[in-house]
Every structure is written in C-alpha cells, then in structure tokens.
Write a protein that holds these residues in place. Sequence first.
Motif, mmCIF file in Angstrom:
data_model
loop_
_atom_site.group_PDB
_atom_site.id
_atom_site.type_symbol
_atom_site.label_atom_id
_atom_site.label_comp_id
_atom_site.label_asym_id
_atom_site.label_seq_id
_atom_site.Cartn_x
_atom_site.Cartn_y
_atom_site.Cartn_z
ATOM 1 N N ALA A 35 -4.794 -1.565 4.904
ATOM 2 C CA ALA A 35 -4.588 -0.364 4.088
ATOM 3 C C ALA A 35 -5.702 0.654 4.330
ATOM 4 N N ASP A 36 -6.952 0.184 4.394
ATOM 5 C CA ASP A 36 -8.082 1.085 4.635
ATOM 6 C C ASP A 36 -7.981 1.734 6.013
ATOM 7 N N ALA A 37 -7.615 0.932 7.024
ATOM 8 C CA ALA A 37 -7.513 1.458 8.385
ATOM 9 C C ALA A 37 -6.418 2.519 8.482
ATOM 10 N N LEU A 38 -5.272 2.253 7.881
ATOM 11 C CA LEU A 38 -4.166 3.207 7.929
ATOM 12 C C LEU A 38 -4.487 4.461 7.116
ATOM 13 N N ARG A 39 -5.179 4.295 5.990
ATOM 14 C CA ARG A 39 -5.582 5.461 5.201
ATOM 15 C C ARG A 39 -6.502 6.355 6.033
ATOM 16 N N ASP A 40 -7.416 5.733 6.779
ATOM 17 C CA ASP A 40 -8.301 6.504 7.649
ATOM 18 C C ASP A 40 -7.516 7.225 8.737
ATOM 19 N N GLU A 41 -6.464 6.577 9.256
ATOM 20 C CA GLU A 41 -5.632 7.202 10.284
ATOM 21 C C GLU A 41 -4.933 8.439 9.724
ATOM 22 N N VAL A 42 -4.458 8.335 8.488
ATOM 23 C CA VAL A 42 -3.781 9.469 7.855
ATOM 24 C C VAL A 42 -4.791 10.582 7.558
ATOM 25 N N LEU A 43 -5.959 10.226 7.021
ATOM 26 C CA LEU A 43 -6.968 11.215 6.671
ATOM 27 C C LEU A 43 -7.513 11.936 7.905
ATOM 28 N N SER A 44 -7.570 11.234 9.025
ATOM 29 C CA SER A 44 -8.083 11.852 10.246
ATOM 30 C C SER A 44 -7.046 12.743 10.917
ATOM 31 N N GLY A 45 -5.785 12.589 10.512
ATOM 32 C CA GLY A 45 -4.717 13.351 11.149
ATOM 33 C C GLY A 45 -4.099 12.669 12.337
ATOM 34 N N ARG A 46 -4.608 11.459 12.673
ATOM 35 C CA ARG A 46 -4.024 10.737 13.810
ATOM 36 C C ARG A 46 -2.623 10.233 13.483
ATOM 37 N N LEU A 47 -2.408 9.886 12.205
ATOM 38 C CA LEU A 47 -1.054 9.609 11.726
ATOM 39 C C LEU A 47 -0.612 10.852 10.970
ATOM 40 N N GLN A 48 0.173 11.680 11.596
ATOM 41 C CA GLN A 48 0.493 12.982 11.040
ATOM 42 C C GLN A 48 1.632 12.918 10.030
ATOM 43 N N ALA A 49 1.684 13.941 9.182
ATOM 44 C CA ALA A 49 2.729 14.037 8.170
ATOM 45 C C ALA A 49 4.108 13.951 8.820
ATOM 46 N N GLY A 50 4.968 13.126 8.233
ATOM 47 C CA GLY A 50 6.313 12.946 8.760
ATOM 48 C C GLY A 50 6.459 11.832 9.774
ATOM 49 N N ARG A 51 5.354 11.280 10.233
ATOM 50 C CA ARG A 51 5.403 10.210 11.240
ATOM 51 C C ARG A 51 6.058 8.968 10.644
ATOM 52 N N GLU A 52 7.025 8.406 11.357
ATOM 53 C CA GLU A 52 7.726 7.212 10.897
ATOM 54 C C GLU A 52 7.276 5.988 11.688
ATOM 55 N N PHE A 53 7.264 4.826 11.038
ATOM 56 C CA PHE A 53 6.921 3.582 11.724
ATOM 57 C C PHE A 53 7.452 2.410 10.915
ATOM 58 N N THR A 54 7.491 1.267 11.547
ATOM 59 C CA THR A 54 7.993 0.061 10.892
ATOM 60 C C THR A 54 6.856 -0.918 10.662
ATOM 61 N N VAL A 55 7.133 -1.914 9.825
ATOM 62 C CA VAL A 55 6.155 -2.972 9.588
ATOM 63 C C VAL A 55 5.810 -3.665 10.893
ATOM 64 N N LYS A 56 6.815 -3.923 11.720
ATOM 65 C CA LYS A 56 6.593 -4.630 12.987
ATOM 66 C C LYS A 56 5.669 -3.834 13.908
ATOM 67 N N GLU A 57 5.837 -2.532 13.972
ATOM 68 C CA GLU A 57 4.969 -1.707 14.817
ATOM 69 C C GLU A 57 3.506 -1.851 14.412
ATOM 70 N N ILE A 58 3.251 -1.784 13.109
ATOM 71 C CA ILE A 58 1.873 -1.875 12.624
ATOM 72 C C ILE A 58 1.338 -3.297 12.822
ATOM 73 N N ALA A 59 2.176 -4.300 12.557
ATOM 74 C CA ALA A 59 1.751 -5.690 12.754
ATOM 75 C C ALA A 59 1.393 -5.939 14.211
ATOM 76 N N ASP A 60 2.197 -5.418 15.139
ATOM 77 C CA ASP A 60 1.904 -5.577 16.567
ATOM 78 C C ASP A 60 0.631 -4.834 16.949
ATOM 79 N N GLN A 61 0.438 -3.655 16.353
ATOM 80 C CA GLN A 61 -0.748 -2.852 16.666
ATOM 81 C C GLN A 61 -2.036 -3.582 16.299
ATOM 82 N N TYR A 62 -2.028 -4.247 15.136
ATOM 83 C CA TYR A 62 -3.233 -4.917 14.671
ATOM 84 C C TYR A 62 -3.253 -6.410 14.995
#
Length: 235
Positions: A22-49
Amino acid sequence: MPGTGTGGNGSVTRSTLRQQIADALRDEVLSGRLQAGREFTVKEIADQYGVSATPVREALVDLSAQGLLEADQHRGFRVHEYSVDDYRGIIEARGLVTDGMFQVLATDQKGHRDPDDPRVLAAAVGVRRRAEEAQRAATAGDLTVLIGYDLRFWRELGALFGNPYLSDFLHRLRVQSWVCAVQHLRRLDDLRGHLWSRHTELVDALMRRDLPTARSIIADHDASALALIERLAGG
C-alpha cells in the motif's frame, strides 16, 4: 520490495506486506508514475512485486478506502481522477480540520500541549526540523521530496498540537490533495516559487500560541494552492 518478515505469525507477516505494498503504490500515485485513470489488476501488481494476490488485494482495498483508487468488480482497479471541484472541496475540508486542530491548542485547559512544557519543547524541535526540510524542498522546487516531508510534517505537527482523530483525518485529506495536485504540478518544468514554503513560520506561530497568525498562514496556503491548481487546470 522489502522482505516479508521473519516472525512466526503469518497474519503479522501478511499485514506487514500489505502495508508495504500500500505504501509503495501510494508513493507511485503521489509521484505521478501511476497517473490518474490508470487501470490495473491484482495480478499485475502481484507479478510486479513478486508476491501472492492476497496482500495485494488487501492493499488495493485499503487505498480504495482512502479515496486513491476505484474498484471495479470486473476490470480491477483504477487510479482515482480528482477534478478541480474535488480539489476545491478537499481544500475547504482541509482548512476546517486544520482550524479544529488549532482550536484544540487554544482550549487545552490542562496544559497537555503547553508550548512552555519541556516535553512539548523537545518534541517541537523535531517538528521544526521537519518544517525546515519541507521548506528547503519547496524552495528548491523538488516536488517529490516536498511531498514526503510535508506529509510527515503535518503528521508530527498534528500529534504535537492536535486531536489524534483530527490528525488522522487531516493526513488523509493532505494525501488526497497531493494526489489531485500532482497531475497538474508535473506540467511545470520549474516549480520554484510555486510551492508553499511557510512551514517554519507556522510552527513558530503555534509555539507562541499566536493562533490568528497561524490561521492567516493557513488561509494564505489554501488560497494560493487553489489558485495555482485552478490556473494550471484552466491552461
């Protein structure tokens, strides 16, 4: 990704991992790397980490509850898109909560937050140090560094002078306001002179119990932040 923990209690380990994600993803959103409107699935994030789906799903649900993500039963999750009207409402709510925090200091009859108390003075030294760090980042136009220090500054200031429930709510509002602002602020090549940098003035006013000055500083902060985002959004 940090380790998942070495304790024997599986629920503690999973809870820690959930918070880390949750902290890592919050940082991604705050930095703008995960931009507004970006869609993703649980599997994508699980594979990423490189982790299982369960703590990821729990982390995403947590961020949805904080207003940073939107959940779609069929399509996964999406980074919430805040409008300028949303930002205006957040700023208004943020100002009310901040004023409530100051009011706690004004009406603290038992002296638990007395600026002359040696324990409060010692804690205030740390808050002022955080204020200086945030102020330096703002003056330099370093948005990523500023966001981290600004959130920590308000957390610590709230713990020192405010009701803990107000402080928690204020933290949530400040995260949301930064998420909304980042998508516009990233358009500027040079942020120097555009970011609020009166953190130390605010601490000093509160240490003097000078609430009119503290309120004036916050009113200026809110007005300038809103004017900047409205201008950038309109441009």
